[in-house]
Write a protein that holds these residues in place. Structure first.
Motif, PDB file in Angstrom:
ATOM      1  N   UNK A 257       0.839  -1.208   0.000  1.00 48.14           N
ATOM      2  CA  UNK A 257       0.000   0.000   0.000  1.00 48.14           C
ATOM      3  C   UNK A 257       0.874   1.260   0.000  1.00 48.14           C
ATOM      4  N   UNK A 258       1.942   1.222   0.797  1.00 46.82           N
ATOM      5  CA  UNK A 258       2.838   2.377   0.854  1.00 46.82           C
ATOM      6  C   UNK A 258       3.513   2.616  -0.497  1.00 46.82           C
ATOM      7  N   UNK A 259       3.973   1.544  -1.133  1.00 45.39           N
ATOM      8  CA  UNK A 259       4.641   1.677  -2.428  1.00 45.39           C
ATOM      9  C   UNK A 259       3.691   2.182  -3.500  1.00 45.39           C
ATOM     10  N   UNK A 260       2.450   1.699  -3.477  1.00 48.68           N
ATOM     11  CA  UNK A 260       1.456   2.179  -4.435  1.00 48.68           C
ATOM     12  C   UNK A 260       1.226   3.680  -4.257  1.00 48.68           C
ATOM     13  N   UNK A 264       2.143   6.554  -6.989  1.00 46.34           N
ATOM     14  CA  UNK A 264       1.096   7.483  -7.426  1.00 46.34           C
ATOM     15  C   UNK A 264       1.560   8.927  -7.248  1.00 46.34           C
ATOM     16  N   UNK A 265       2.151   9.230  -6.093  1.00 44.68           N
ATOM     17  CA  UNK A 265       2.618  10.596  -5.834  1.00 44.68           C
ATOM     18  C   UNK A 265       3.693  11.009  -6.824  1.00 44.68           C
ATOM     19  N   UNK A 266       4.632  10.098  -7.110  1.00 43.18           N
ATOM     20  CA  UNK A 266       5.704  10.412  -8.068  1.00 43.18           C
ATOM     21  C   UNK A 266       5.130  10.689  -9.443  1.00 43.18           C
ATOM     22  N   UNK A 267       4.181   9.881  -9.855  1.00 43.36           N
ATOM     23  CA  UNK A 267       3.570  10.055 -11.183  1.00 43.36           C
ATOM     24  C   UNK A 267       2.781  11.359 -11.247  1.00 43.36           C
ATOM     25  N   UNK A 268       2.049  11.663 -10.169  1.00 44.51           N
ATOM     26  CA  UNK A 268       1.256  12.904 -10.145  1.00 44.51           C
ATOM     27  C   UNK A 268       2.147  14.131 -10.147  1.00 44.51           C
ATOM     28  N   UNK A 269       3.292  14.049  -9.483  1.00 41.52           N
ATOM     29  CA  UNK A 269       4.220  15.174  -9.459  1.00 41.52           C
ATOM     30  C   UNK A 269       4.685  15.510 -10.867  1.00 41.52           C
ATOM     31  N   UNK A 270       4.988  14.460 -11.648  1.00 42.01           N
ATOM     32  CA  UNK A 270       5.417  14.668 -13.033  1.00 42.01           C
ATOM     33  C   UNK A 270       4.291  15.259 -13.866  1.00 42.01           C
ATOM     34  N   UNK A 271       3.063  14.762 -13.653  1.00 38.36           N
ATOM     35  CA  UNK A 271       1.926  15.250 -14.429  1.00 38.36           C
ATOM     36  C   UNK A 271       1.644  16.729 -14.144  1.00 38.36           C
ATOM     37  N   UNK A 272       1.868  17.129 -12.882  1.00 32.54           N
ATOM     38  CA  UNK A 272       1.621  18.522 -12.508  1.00 32.54           C
ATOM     39  C   UNK A 272       2.648  19.460 -13.130  1.00 32.54           C
TER      40      UNK A 272
END
Length: 272
Positions: A257-260, A264-272
């Motif tokens: 759960x922590x890794x997911x 997700x946070x890493x991917x969202x940071x790039x998208x932002x």
């Protein structure tokens, strides 16, 4: 059948495998379009540790392996293995890819023995060592076969044996089971853990699969988007040996759960 104790000890003696990376920057690409795949990257890996590397696609995971292997030059900083700077490829740093690199015109035993042939070792001795390794990876009856006659999982077993014959200090694995079906993949994961429990070489294993990282690793490093930096360094507390029941342990579920969430946070940071 396993290799004899002397052969296993021979591999272990040659596999202390400490890796130190300091202020590491690796730039790749054409001269007119260079970019940093890794930047200001610091990481220490203990001898005999099983480290899994997770991160979004294109973040630099494969570049990290290539730099440790010595196939990609360091732009700034340093990678050292057992205190010696990496300045090029070496058989003591074995690399296994997702797709096998076996010679199609050579038999299985000759593929495995190839590294010793390049060292000038005689045919009888290199064939003996290759035969022992084929026994270790469960392919004792396939020495005279050719790669095209084997399944994908069997080809990867040969690939691993071909790397291990050089008695590497470090085994670098770039999604080696990614192209296999689920059952074969789990069988290969279990085989790899069995091999590692016997030879204890340092393993750096790149994967996109969080469950695979948890099933295999002592430790998981999560990378950011490119240029890669470490966003989490997670110890996996699951006892060994591991099996399918390990994947239902509360610690397994919690770290997954922590890794997911991190991914997700890493991917969202790039998208932002």
């Amino acid at each position: 059948m396993s290799m004899d104790a002397a052969s296993l000890a021979g591999i272990a003696r040659h596999a202390p495998g400490r890796i130190d990376m300091r202020a590491l920057t690796v730039e790749v690409g054409a001269p007119h379009a260079r970019f940093a795949a890794l930047e200001a990257f610091d990481l220490d890996i203990a001898p005999g540790q099983f480290l899994c590397v997770l991160g979004p696609s294109g973040c630099g995971k494969s570049t990290l392996l290539s730099a440790i292997a010595g196939h990609v030059a360091v732009t700034h900083g340093e990678i050292a293995v057992d205190g010696v700077a990496v300045d090029g490829p070496h058989a003591e740093r074995g690399l296994v890819f997702q797709q096998h690199t076996l010679f199609p015109w050579k038999t299985v035993v000759d593929n495995v023995a190839f590294g010793l042939k390049m060292k000038g070792i005689g045919a009888r001795e290199r064939r003996r060592h290759a035969t022992e390794l084929l026994e270790l990876v469960g392919l004792a009856g396939f020495a005279s076969h050719y790669p095209a006659q084997l399944s994908g999982g069997m080809q990867q077993r040969v690939e691993i044996a071909r790397v291990l014959i050089n008695r590497p200090r470090i085994l670098l694995m770039d999604e080696p089971f990614g192209a296999l079906d689920a059952q074969t993949r789990r069988n290969m994961q279990t085989l790899l853990l069995d091999l590692w429990s016997q030879i204890r070489t340092t393993i750096v294993f790149v994967t996109h699969d969080i469950e695979e990282a948890l099933f295999l690793g002592d430790r998981i490093v999560m990378l950011s988007q490119r240029p890669a930096r470490i966003v989490a360094d997670i110890t996996v507390p699951l006892p060994r040996p591991r099996n399918d029941e390990s994947t239902t342990e509360p610690a397994f579920v919690e770290i997954k759960r922590r890794c997911l969430g991190l991914l997700h946070d890493v991917t969202q940071t790039q998208a932002a």
